[in-house]
Design a protein around this motif. Sequence first.
Motif, short mmCIF file in Angstrom:
data_model
loop_
_atom_site.label_atom_id
_atom_site.label_comp_id
_atom_site.label_asym_id
_atom_site.label_seq_id
_atom_site.Cartn_x
_atom_site.Cartn_y
_atom_site.Cartn_z
N HIS A 73 -2.51 -9.01 6.45
CA HIS A 73 -1.71 -8.20 7.70
C HIS A 73 -0.56 -9.13 7.64
O HIS A 73 -0.44 -10.35 7.67
CB HIS A 73 -2.35 -8.44 8.93
CG HIS A 73 -1.78 -7.53 9.73
ND1 HIS A 73 -0.29 -8.23 10.63
CD2 HIS A 73 -1.87 -6.19 10.38
CE1 HIS A 73 -0.34 -7.35 11.47
NE2 HIS A 73 -0.92 -6.17 11.29
N PRO A 74 0.67 -8.63 7.44
CA PRO A 74 1.82 -9.12 7.18
C PRO A 74 2.57 -9.50 8.75
O PRO A 74 2.54 -8.50 9.57
CB PRO A 74 2.74 -8.18 6.54
CG PRO A 74 2.30 -7.02 7.05
CD PRO A 74 0.84 -7.12 7.27
N THR A 75 3.19 -10.46 8.93
CA THR A 75 3.77 -11.17 9.92
C THR A 75 5.11 -11.61 9.48
O THR A 75 4.70 -12.49 8.37
CB THR A 75 3.32 -11.82 11.20
OG1 THR A 75 3.10 -13.20 10.55
CG2 THR A 75 2.24 -11.05 11.69
N ALA A 110 8.81 -3.90 0.49
CA ALA A 110 8.82 -2.49 0.35
C ALA A 110 8.39 -1.85 1.66
O ALA A 110 7.51 -1.03 1.99
CB ALA A 110 7.61 -2.36 -0.70
N LEU A 111 9.47 -1.90 2.76
CA LEU A 111 9.40 -1.55 4.11
C LEU A 111 10.81 -0.64 4.40
O LEU A 111 11.62 -0.90 3.75
CB LEU A 111 9.06 -2.85 5.12
CG LEU A 111 7.92 -3.50 4.88
CD1 LEU A 111 8.06 -4.87 5.65
CD2 LEU A 111 6.60 -2.88 5.14
N PRO A 112 10.58 -0.17 5.44
CA PRO A 112 11.75 0.49 6.04
C PRO A 112 12.70 -0.67 6.39
O PRO A 112 12.49 -1.70 6.85
CB PRO A 112 11.43 1.48 7.16
CG PRO A 112 9.99 1.65 6.76
CD PRO A 112 9.29 0.59 6.29
N HIS A 113 14.22 -0.17 6.30
CA HIS A 113 14.85 -1.39 6.40
C HIS A 113 14.94 -2.06 7.79
O HIS A 113 15.17 -3.01 7.99
CB HIS A 113 16.56 -1.06 6.11
CG HIS A 113 17.14 0.05 6.93
ND1 HIS A 113 16.85 1.32 6.84
CD2 HIS A 113 17.95 -0.26 8.17
CE1 HIS A 113 17.43 2.04 7.87
NE2 HIS A 113 18.28 1.16 8.45
N THR A 114 14.61 -1.24 8.99
CA THR A 114 14.66 -1.73 9.94
C THR A 114 13.35 -2.68 10.46
O THR A 114 13.52 -3.52 11.04
CB THR A 114 14.33 -0.86 11.05
OG1 THR A 114 13.27 0.27 10.75
CG2 THR A 114 15.63 0.31 11.17
N GLN A 115 12.37 -2.38 9.59
CA GLN A 115 11.27 -3.39 9.57
C GLN A 115 11.50 -4.59 8.21
O GLN A 115 11.09 -5.83 8.95
CB GLN A 115 10.09 -2.62 9.06
CG GLN A 115 9.58 -1.73 10.02
CD GLN A 115 8.33 -0.80 9.62
OE1 GLN A 115 7.57 -1.35 8.75
NE2 GLN A 115 8.12 0.14 10.15
N SER A 116 12.14 -4.54 7.67
CA SER A 116 12.14 -5.57 6.68
C SER A 116 13.14 -6.48 7.14
O SER A 116 13.11 -7.67 6.87
CB SER A 116 13.05 -4.93 5.29
OG SER A 116 12.22 -4.10 4.68
N ALA A 117 14.27 -6.06 7.99
CA ALA A 117 14.97 -7.15 8.41
C ALA A 117 14.42 -8.30 9.38
O ALA A 117 15.05 -9.39 9.19
CB ALA A 117 16.16 -6.48 9.44
N ASN A 156 0.58 -1.08 0.05
CA ASN A 156 -0.03 0.03 -0.03
C ASN A 156 0.94 1.29 0.15
O ASN A 156 0.49 2.20 -0.19
CB ASN A 156 -0.89 0.00 1.34
CG ASN A 156 -0.18 0.10 2.59
OD1 ASN A 156 0.74 -0.56 2.79
ND2 ASN A 156 -0.66 0.99 3.50
N GLY A 157 2.18 0.97 0.30
CA GLY A 157 2.98 2.55 0.10
C GLY A 157 3.32 2.89 -1.03
O GLY A 157 3.02 2.01 -2.13
N LEU A 158 4.05 3.95 -1.10
CA LEU A 158 4.65 4.32 -2.56
C LEU A 158 5.35 3.37 -3.38
O LEU A 158 5.05 3.05 -4.47
CB LEU A 158 5.21 5.73 -2.52
CG LEU A 158 5.99 6.43 -3.63
CD1 LEU A 158 4.71 6.77 -4.47
CD2 LEU A 158 6.80 7.63 -3.29
N VAL A 159 6.56 2.74 -2.84
CA VAL A 159 7.24 1.97 -3.45
C VAL A 159 6.38 0.62 -3.69
O VAL A 159 6.40 0.03 -4.84
CB VAL A 159 8.65 1.56 -2.49
CG1 VAL A 159 9.26 0.17 -3.21
CG2 VAL A 159 9.35 2.79 -2.32
N GLY A 160 5.69 0.01 -2.82
CA GLY A 160 4.84 -1.16 -2.67
C GLY A 160 3.91 -1.15 -4.00
O GLY A 160 3.63 -2.00 -4.78
N ARG A 161 3.41 -0.14 -4.09
CA ARG A 161 2.34 0.25 -5.06
C ARG A 161 2.83 0.23 -6.73
O ARG A 161 2.47 -0.39 -7.55
CB ARG A 161 1.48 1.72 -5.20
CG ARG A 161 0.71 1.98 -5.97
CD ARG A 161 0.29 3.57 -6.29
NE ARG A 161 -0.55 3.99 -7.21
CZ ARG A 161 -0.09 4.14 -8.35
NH1 ARG A 161 1.24 3.79 -8.64
NH2 ARG A 161 -0.93 4.78 -9.42
#
Length: 92
Positions: free
Chosen positions: A61-63, A76-83, A12-17
């Motif tokens: 919903h992602p986990t 397509a998340l901030p790197h701190t979340q992608s990790a 749903n974010g800019l990069v993801g879209r």
Amino acid sequence: MKKLKASVVGANGLVGRELVKILSCHSHVEIGDLYSRADADKDISDIYPDLKPAVSSVMKHPTPETIESADVIFLALPHTQSAAYMPNAVKK
């Protein structure tokens, strides 16, 4: 040729879209599951009507534990979340 199944976390974010838009036009890709925390249980085409002709998928919903199987997973998340998603994504 078999199509690659691609999932996007943070669809749903800019990069993801943009990823969903590009992938939906690729002849060797099938859109898999789309994930969004903020817009879980909403159809991505309701949020981005320009995707409606090509993509209609209710986002989950992602986990890190519940990413469905896919050949390719885009984070397509901030790197701190992608990790947090990497160990499970690599296993699958």
